[in-house]
Scaffold this active site. Structure first.
Site, PDB file in Angstrom:
ATOM      1  CG  ASP A  38     -12.698  16.961  29.547  1.00 31.05           C
ATOM      2  OD1 ASP A  38     -11.910  16.027  29.802  1.00 31.05           O
ATOM      3  OD2 ASP A  38     -13.929  16.789  29.434  1.00 31.05           O
ATOM      4  CG  HIS A  86     -17.101   8.898  35.349  1.00 29.53           C
ATOM      5  ND1 HIS A  86     -17.269   9.657  36.483  1.00 29.53           N
ATOM      6  CD2 HIS A  86     -17.014   9.777  34.319  1.00 29.53           C
ATOM      7  CE1 HIS A  86     -17.278  10.941  36.159  1.00 29.53           C
ATOM      8  NE2 HIS A  86     -17.126  11.043  34.848  1.00 29.53           N
ATOM      9  CB  SER A 105     -17.401  17.174  30.828  1.00 30.06           C
ATOM     10  OG  SER A 105     -16.640  16.059  31.222  1.00 30.06           O
TER      11      SER A 105
END
Length: 466
Positions: free
Chosen positions: A308, A269, A80
């Protein structure tokens, strides 16, 4: 006559350039939000309505649509901070860097360019203010984990408005030494700190520069997941509203506002699909705030929405030509809160927790058995994990980047993905394309396929930042 034609042409060209210049820029970044996170959310919404297809999110209806590559300078799969730096500065860097190139030279962000151009600037997020993506717009540090040092860069950037959950290491340096609290340092730099929306409303009219964080006692690392939200919890839409109101007060020379939907990534995640889709919807609600502003200033406003990177390798379909996304609506909480509920059950009953106790909790929180029939294999998965962690007392928490999860909660999440027929290739980032959407002044610049470093360059061009 020829001279007149040249003058007329100059006037027309100048007028065309001016018409494209964005006085107000909204830059939304859905952390971890790949193409399938967006597509899956729209199909999830349609299935709630009892039909197959899509219910469009607002931002997917923007006229300019593109896709961007996300690799970093050092790897095809970015983190990130490198991706945030690319989106902020237009420069590739190594995984872990904040506002620095791969030689550790400081590089200027589009937000810093906006400030130098005389615009008011806001940097906001649903996670901590010192987290990788927001930090990439105002800080310059060699490692994203240098939270204290990143926070010290905040007043140096001299932006007008910051907002998020809070700060991760307000009194501890990267080398784990105690240090003066960042809060007095920030206040001495002229910032007013508001804790919660009500406090912001009281203080904002008199403040020159502002930081909005959650109330005391809330988790400084992030806002609650949308699926877990309670009355009084601060939301990304409220942060966006607050930013707009603050950045437009007084002399209005325009603004640049970055808004990050940071917890899309966290839910990915954890491979927690219901929570992922609700987080995408939550960011769309924040974008609706920007769109209402755009409707009042359509010729002067640019809204850009992107991500991103993709997280989780989300797959929509796992073999059969089917999806059952409607099943996800039976999940009442994120995996994180389900894990907490299981831990609470363990604490309340000790070694006396029965399979019926565990089943009752899963019926309540996930809809298993009552609303969602389970196969023999799925029930066996849950029963085996119960035996392991409650009967044999061998509790091995599943750890991802942002959570530690009770094994039974992790298994329940896997069963829910099976029922919905959603697949995951990873508990981390992938190298997939990310989508880009834009509307407003200069939005045509954002159609097509390009690298993520192009996005801030094109924003700067459209907004007239040098």
């Amino acid at each position: 006559m020829k001279r007149f034609m040249y003058v007329l042409l100059f006037v027309l060209l100048t007028g065309a350039t001016y018409a494209q210049q964005a006085k107000y820029v909204f830059y939304f970044i859905g952390d971890g939000m790949g193409v399938n996170q967006v597509n899956g959310t729209e199909m999830y919404l349609a299935e709630q309505e009892g039909r197959i297809g899509v219910t469009p999110l607002l931002f997917t209806q923007f006229p300019a649509v593109g896709v961007a590559t996300t690799f970093s300078a050092t790897n095809s799969v970015t983190d990130s901070s490198a991706a945030g730096t690319a989106l902020a500065t237009g420069v590739k860097t190594y995984n872990g860097a904040i506002g620095m190139d791969d030689q550790k030279n400081v590089i200027q962000s589009v937000a810093e360019k906006a400030k130098k151009a005389g615009k008011k600037v806001g940097v906001t997020t649903s996670v901590s203010v010192d987290h990788a993506t927001p930090a990439a717009f105002y800080a310059h540090q060699p490692n994203r984990s240098m939270y204290y040092e990143i926070a010290l860069d905040l007043p140096k950037a001299n932006f007008d408005f910051y907002a998020g959950g809070g700060f991760l290491k307000p009194t501890t340096t990267a080398d784990k030494k105690e240090a003066p609290s960042i809060f007095p340092i920030i206040e001495e730099a002229g910032y007013t700190i508001a804790k919660g929306i009500d406090d912001f409303k009281v203080k904002s009219t008199q403040a020159d520069k502002m930081i909005l964080i959650q109330k005391d006692g809330a988790n400084p690392s992030c806002l609650p997941y949308s699926i877990d939200r309670k009355d009084g919890d601060m939301t990304l839409a409220e942060i966006t509203e607050s930013a707009v109101s603050f950045l437009t007060k007084g002399k209005n020379k325009g603004f640049f506002l970055m808004v990050e939907g940071g917890k899309i990534d966290w839910a990915c995640h954890s491979n927690d699909p219901a929570t992922v889709f609700e987080e995408v919807i939550d960011m769309d609600n924040a974008i609706k705030v920007a769109y209402e502003f755009y409707k009042k200033h359509p010729k002067e406003t640019l809204i850009v929405v992107t991500a991103d990177h993709e997280t989780g390798g989300l797959g929509l379909g796992t073999g059969k030509y089917e999806l059952h996304l409607k099943a996800l609506k039976n999940q009442k909480q994120s995996q994180d809160l389900l894990s907490t509920a299981i831990t609470d059950l363990r604490k309340a009953k000790g070694h006396n927790v029965t399979w019926e106790d565990a089943k009752a909790l899963l019926v309540e929180k996930m809809g298993f058995w009552k609303e969602l029939p389970l196969t023999w294999e799925q029930e066996k998965m849950l029963r085996d994990e119960f035996e392991q962690s409650f009967v044999k007392n061998k509790v091995v928490f599943e750890e991802t980047l942002y959570s530690k999860t009770e094994p039974l909660a992790a298994t329940a999440r896997k069963v829910m993905s099976q029922i919905a027929m959603i697949g995951w290739t990873s508990g981390s980032h992938t190298a997939e394309y990310v989508p880009v959407y834009a509307v407003g002044a200069g939005s045509k610049e954002f159609a097509g396929k390009y690298d993520n470093t192009e996005i801030p360059k094109r924003i700067a061009k459209v907004a007239g930042y040098k």
